[in-house]
Design an enzyme around this catalytic site. Structure first.
Site, PDB file in Angstrom:
ATOM      1  N   HIS A  41       9.728  -2.743 -14.111  1.00 41.79           N
ATOM      2  CA  HIS A  41      10.654  -3.002 -12.995  1.00 41.79           C
ATOM      3  C   HIS A  41      12.100  -2.675 -13.365  1.00 41.79           C
ATOM      4  O   HIS A  41      13.024  -3.262 -12.819  1.00 41.79           O
ATOM      5  CB  HIS A  41      10.605  -4.477 -12.575  1.00 41.79           C
ATOM      6  CG  HIS A  41       9.370  -4.901 -11.847  1.00 41.79           C
ATOM      7  ND1 HIS A  41       8.160  -5.043 -12.459  1.00 41.79           N
ATOM      8  CD2 HIS A  41       9.165  -5.224 -10.548  1.00 41.79           C
ATOM      9  CE1 HIS A  41       7.257  -5.448 -11.572  1.00 41.79           C
ATOM     10  NE2 HIS A  41       7.841  -5.566 -10.400  1.00 41.79           N
TER      11      HIS A  41
ATOM     12  N   ALA B 183       0.880  -1.163   0.000  1.00 40.61           N
ATOM     13  CA  ALA B 183       0.000   0.000   0.000  1.00 40.61           C
ATOM     14  C   ALA B 183       0.917   1.212   0.000  1.00 40.61           C
ATOM     15  O   ALA B 183       1.038   1.927   0.989  1.00 40.61           O
ATOM     16  CB  ALA B 183      -0.903  -0.015   1.234  1.00 40.61           C
ATOM     17  N   GLU B 184       1.594   1.429  -1.136  1.00 38.84           N
ATOM     18  CA  GLU B 184       2.661   2.435  -1.164  1.00 38.84           C
ATOM     19  C   GLU B 184       2.147   3.831  -0.853  1.00 38.84           C
ATOM     20  O   GLU B 184       2.814   4.601  -0.156  1.00 38.84           O
ATOM     21  CB  GLU B 184       3.370   2.426  -2.523  1.00 38.84           C
ATOM     22  CG  GLU B 184       4.239   1.199  -2.765  1.00 38.84           C
ATOM     23  CD  GLU B 184       3.474   0.012  -3.333  1.00 38.84           C
ATOM     24  OE1 GLU B 184       2.247   0.143  -3.570  1.00 38.84           O
ATOM     25  OE2 GLU B 184       4.093  -1.051  -3.538  1.00 38.84           O
TER      26      GLU B 184
ATOM     27  N   ASP C 164       9.907   2.162 -10.149  1.00 42.94           N
ATOM     28  CA  ASP C 164       8.773   2.073 -11.074  1.00 42.94           C
ATOM     29  C   ASP C 164       7.427   2.159 -10.340  1.00 42.94           C
ATOM     30  O   ASP C 164       6.416   2.483 -10.952  1.00 42.94           O
ATOM     31  CB  ASP C 164       8.816   0.746 -11.826  1.00 42.94           C
ATOM     32  CG  ASP C 164      10.184   0.441 -12.401  1.00 42.94           C
ATOM     33  OD1 ASP C 164      10.322   0.468 -13.618  1.00 42.94           O
ATOM     34  OD2 ASP C 164      11.124   0.188 -11.616  1.00 42.94           O
ATOM     35  N   PHE C 165       7.405   1.853  -9.060  1.00 45.81           N
ATOM     36  CA  PHE C 165       6.137   1.884  -8.306  1.00 45.81           C
ATOM     37  C   PHE C 165       5.810   3.289  -7.815  1.00 45.81           C
ATOM     38  O   PHE C 165       4.831   3.504  -7.109  1.00 45.81           O
ATOM     39  CB  PHE C 165       6.163   0.928  -7.099  1.00 45.81           C
ATOM     40  CG  PHE C 165       6.596  -0.479  -7.418  1.00 45.81           C
ATOM     41  CD1 PHE C 165       6.548  -0.963  -8.716  1.00 45.81           C
ATOM     42  CD2 PHE C 165       7.049  -1.323  -6.417  1.00 45.81           C
ATOM     43  CE1 PHE C 165       6.960  -2.257  -9.009  1.00 45.81           C
ATOM     44  CE2 PHE C 165       7.456  -2.615  -6.700  1.00 45.81           C
ATOM     45  CZ  PHE C 165       7.412  -3.088  -7.994  1.00 45.81           C
TER      46      PHE C 165
HETATM   47  C1  LIG Z   1       2.799  -1.553  -6.694  1.00 49.32           C
HETATM   48  C2  LIG Z   1       3.711  -2.696  -6.407  1.00 49.32           C
HETATM   49  N1  LIG Z   1       4.239  -2.825  -5.172  1.00 49.32           N
HETATM   50  C3  LIG Z   1       5.077  -3.831  -4.894  1.00 49.32           C
HETATM   51  C4  LIG Z   1       5.398  -4.751  -5.844  1.00 49.32           C
HETATM   52  C5  LIG Z   1       6.393  -5.860  -5.539  1.00 49.32           C
HETATM   53  N2  LIG Z   1       5.690  -7.122  -5.393  1.00 49.32           N
HETATM   54  C6  LIG Z   1       5.508  -7.948  -6.433  1.00 49.32           C
HETATM   55  S1  LIG Z   1       4.576  -9.255  -6.042  1.00 49.32           S
HETATM   56  C7  LIG Z   1       4.416  -8.745  -4.437  1.00 49.32           C
HETATM   57  C8  LIG Z   1       3.619  -9.537  -3.481  1.00 49.32           C
HETATM   58  C9  LIG Z   1       2.240  -9.709  -3.970  1.00 49.32           C
HETATM   59  O1  LIG Z   1       1.499 -10.438  -3.046  1.00 49.32           O
HETATM   60  P1  LIG Z   1       0.050 -10.911  -3.420  1.00 49.32           P
HETATM   61  O2  LIG Z   1      -0.731  -9.788  -3.974  1.00 49.32           O
HETATM   62  O3  LIG Z   1      -0.501 -11.618  -2.262  1.00 49.32           O
HETATM   63  O4  LIG Z   1       0.295 -11.918  -4.635  1.00 49.32           O
HETATM   64  P2  LIG Z   1       1.110 -13.293  -4.622  1.00 49.32           P
HETATM   65  O5  LIG Z   1       2.505 -12.956  -5.014  1.00 49.32           O
HETATM   66  O6  LIG Z   1       1.028 -13.873  -3.270  1.00 49.32           O
HETATM   67  O7  LIG Z   1       0.465 -14.113  -5.664  1.00 49.32           O
HETATM   68  C10 LIG Z   1       5.100  -7.549  -4.237  1.00 49.32           C
HETATM   69  C11 LIG Z   1       5.201  -6.833  -2.973  1.00 49.32           C
HETATM   70  C12 LIG Z   1       4.830  -4.584  -7.126  1.00 49.32           C
HETATM   71  N3  LIG Z   1       5.119  -5.416  -8.136  1.00 49.32           N
HETATM   72  N4  LIG Z   1       3.976  -3.571  -7.375  1.00 49.32           N
END
Ligand SMILES: Cc1ncc(C[n+]2csc(CCOP(=O)(O)OP(=O)(O)O)c2C)c(N)n1
Ligand SMILES: [Mg+2]
Lengths: 327, 334
Positions: free
Chosen positions: A133, A62-63, A89-90
């Site tokens: 990314h 939740a940036e 990138d985020f």
């Molecule tokens: C806006 C954003 N914040 C952080 C990330 C980095 N990131 C990629 S996957 C992930 C975890 C995602 O968790 P979830 O939504 O539960 O999906 P899962 O990987 O468990 O399938 C994070 C923090 C991103 N890609 N985009």
């Protein structure tokens, strides 16, 4: 006596964080996977065990929320948050909290508010991480008055600049190039700070100036070394901080050599590279003996396939070609 | 409703898809580690970059997509292969994309987090939380055109904490759009467990805040997912608005390949095995006498053969020409 060892860029950053946390209880770390995991690049490793979950806080994805939280916490003056945005990138997810809030509060509130926080984030292509990314978006931050923008290229600079950034009384965007985390360099064990706004001449030369940032500093140094064998003397200037910018060091170098190539991984338009080129035109025009060249990626998103990405990233070949053209 | 009321043909189609997903992902994983050792070099090997695989989560994709037609949209996440396969995306071209080849869905520009197939109305994104509002957009287009197709926005349990999730839920509910929000709860967002990131026990509870139906379902049971998804899709097609579904699944692999998973307790790995939707489904089909070992083996062999052909296609395909990097930013190709 000062103890100097070889450590990685990531370890140097870790030491800076550890030092600041041990010294100042106001310093807190927040971000995705910074706690138990120690950061996906290991920069916050060990801090969670040492300082606990209240000071090293894993956040939800939740940036906008947690970076806004850092802004609010900094505004109280009771905390100095160091918050991690996993990839630059985020930025889009959280930009308002940075460019409209953190950046403007001091000025907009008549100097009565102070936002001492650091946003640590990563940039850089070369890992087939594709369009969302891999970017280097420092120009977006440096466009907005009120944000300081730091971009180290060596482990030594990383440690000293992070310490200064955390102790700074303004919001600092601290950008770490992913390709640098594993590089090693000499770093004193003791804490030290490098003032924001001081460029470093990474290599002295007299025939041409290269101004380069982050990973591009190393590629430029490689080119400089190669050209030296042909009797060409290349000066490589690393601004280290984009905002504030050490204009004097850059301009003095251009005045000395009369020739300029800017090498940067940001997109070419409305960019760091074009900014430095404009600076040369306005402040060192009479000294310039040839048109300025910039070496940047093309104005396209970052492609995934290594066959395309290697074409996209500024290479030593492209830097060398630009230098030869300007010479 | 139970498994008995679902035609055998449909059940076997679901089984085939789930098994294909599993086979595909495990085969990709093998290829992924080629050339990356001894020191893990993420940019090396035939599949460069990060790779997020879906074993353990097949039921969410298949239980939902079995109800969808080509016109229906699915917008996935960084972990999207299972949904792409369930939605019928061309696997040869998808795999070539993942290998960075010219024959890929996007000519190698996108990679595994940015798969796009217009003919199947499938897309995904590497930005967590990006899918939700875009599905609202598909929903509003369907409504304005008077069509009864639906949009499915997929997100992980981690994504459900992004502002976009809540904004999109409100929009879809407010405008009564044919959108299904599907939260794949695998309990983790990289290393952060759901109870350390989420203020409520179940993401389906969040539906209440927007006045829409919210259901949580055990992903170990694909039939349960099938039923819940059916209801949501039918409701959306009838023009009654959005639904929120949480499918509780387990990650059988790391967050990304190469993830040491030191943060994950032993029990969680055990639960993941116990809740394996593919094995559970296989057991159910046999126990109920719906199919035989022989029939399942035939399906497995078909899948294995197909996956091999798909990989061969990707491996043999050429890389794009470097100049391609410079093309295609704007309309007109340049
Ligand atoms: C806006 C954003 N914040 C952080 C990330 C980095 N990131 C990629 S996957 C992930 C975890 C995602 O968790 P979830 O939504 O539960 O999906 P899962 O990987 O468990 O399938 C994070 C923090 C991103 N890609 N985009
Ligand atoms: Mg998850």
């Amino acid at each position: 006596m000062a103890v100097v060892r070889e450590i990685t860029f990531a370890q140097a950053l870790n030491e800076a964080l550890d030092y600041e946390m041990s010294k100042d209880p106001k310093v807190v770390v927040m971000g995705e996977d910074v706690g138990v995991y120690g950061g996906i690049y290991g920069v916050t490793a060990g801090l969670y065990d040492k300082y606990g979950p209240e000071r090293v806080r894993d956040t939800p994805i939740a940036e906008s929320g947690f970076i806004g939280t850092a802004v609010g916490a900094a505004a109280t003056g009771l905390l100095r948050p160091v918050v991690e945005l996993m990839f630059i990138d985020f930025l889009g997810v959280t930009f308002d909290q940075l460019y409209n809030q953190a950046a403007k509060m001091r000025y907009m509130f008549g100097g009565k508010a102070k936002i001492s926080m650091v946003l640590r984030t990563t940039c850089g292509a070369g890992f087939s991480a594709a369009a969302q990314h891999s970017q280097s978006l420092h120009a977006l931050f440096s466009h907005v008055p009120g944000l300081k923008v730091v971009m180290p290229s060596t482990p030594y600079d990383a440690k000293g600049l992070l310490i200064s950034s955390i102790e700074d009384d303004d919001p600092v965007i601290f950008i770490e190039h992913k390709g640098l985390y594993a590089i090693k360099g000499e770093v004193p064990e003791e804490p030290y700070s490098i003032p924001l706004g001081e460029a470093d001449v990474k290599r002295e030369g007299k025939d041409i100036t290269i101004v380069a940032t982050a990973a591009m500093v190393h590629k430029s140094l490689e080119v400089a070394e190669k050209l030296e064998k042909e009797g060409v003397s290349v000066e490589v200037v690393d601004p280290r901080t984009i905002v504030p910018l050490d204009v004097d060091t850059i301009i003095n170098s251009i005045k000395k050599t009369g020739k300029l190539v800017v090498v940067d991984e940001g997109y070419p338009r409305a960019s760091f590279a074009s900014d430095i080129a404009a600076l040369a035109a306005s402040k060192a025009f009479d000294s310039l003996k040839a048109p300025v060249k910039i070496v940047t990626p093309p104005a396209t998103p970052v492609p995934f396939s290594p066959a395309l990405e290697s074409e996209w990233i500024p290479s030593t070949e492209k830097i060398e070609k630009a230098v030869r053209e300007v010479l | 409703m139970g498994v008995e009321e679902i035609p055998k043909e449909t059940l076997l189609e679901m089984y085939k898809k789930m098994h294909k997903i599993r086979t595909y992902e495990e085969t990709l994983a093998k290829w992924y580690y080629e050339g990356k050792t001894p020191l893990f070099d993420i940019s090396a090997g035939p599949i460069p970059g990060e790779l997020h695989l879906s074993p353990g989560q097949e039921s969410a994709a298949v239980g939902m997509c079995i109800h969808l037609k080509d016109e229906d949209a699915v917008i996935g996440t960084h972990r999207a292969h299972h949904f792409a396969i369930a939605k019928g995306v061309d696997l040869k071209r998808m795999t070539a994309e993942i290998f960075g080849k010219a024959t890929g869905l996007s000519g190698g520009k996108g990679g595994h987090m940015h798969l796009f197939d217009a003919s199947k109305n499938f897309s995904c994104s590497g930005i967590v939380g990006a899918s939700f509002p875009q599905a609202v957009g598909v929903g509003i287009a369907a409504k304005l055109k008077g069509e009864n197709y639906v949009a499915v926005a997929v997100g992980g349990d981690g994504a459900a904490n992004q502002g976009t999730f809540h904004e999109a839920l409100n929009l879809a509910a407010l405008w009564k759009l044919p959108v299904i929000f599907l939260i794949e709860d695998n309990g983790w967002a990289i290393s952060v467990p759901k109870d350390k990131s989420t203020a409520v026990a179940k993401n389906s509870e969040r539906a209440k805040a927007y006045g829409i139906p919210g259901v949580s379902v055990d992903g170990a049971d694909v039939i349960a997912v099938y039923e819940v998804a059916k209801e949501a899709v039918e409701r959306a097609r009838r023009g009654e608005g959005p639904s929120l579904i949480e499918v509780r699944v387990y990650r059988l692999r790391g967050h990304f390949e190469g993830d040491p998973q030191a943060y994950r307790p032993k029990e969680d790995f055990e639960l993941a095995k116990e809740k394996d939707p593919l094995l559970n489904f296989e057991k159910l089909l046999l126990e109920k006498g719906i199919t035989t070992e022989e029939e399942l083996n035939r399906i497995k062999e078909e899948n294995e053969k197909e996956v091999q052909e798909i990989i061969d296609f990707a491996v043999k395909s050429p890389y794009p020409e470097p100049e391609e990097a410079l093309k295609g930013v704007f309309a007109g190709g340049e």
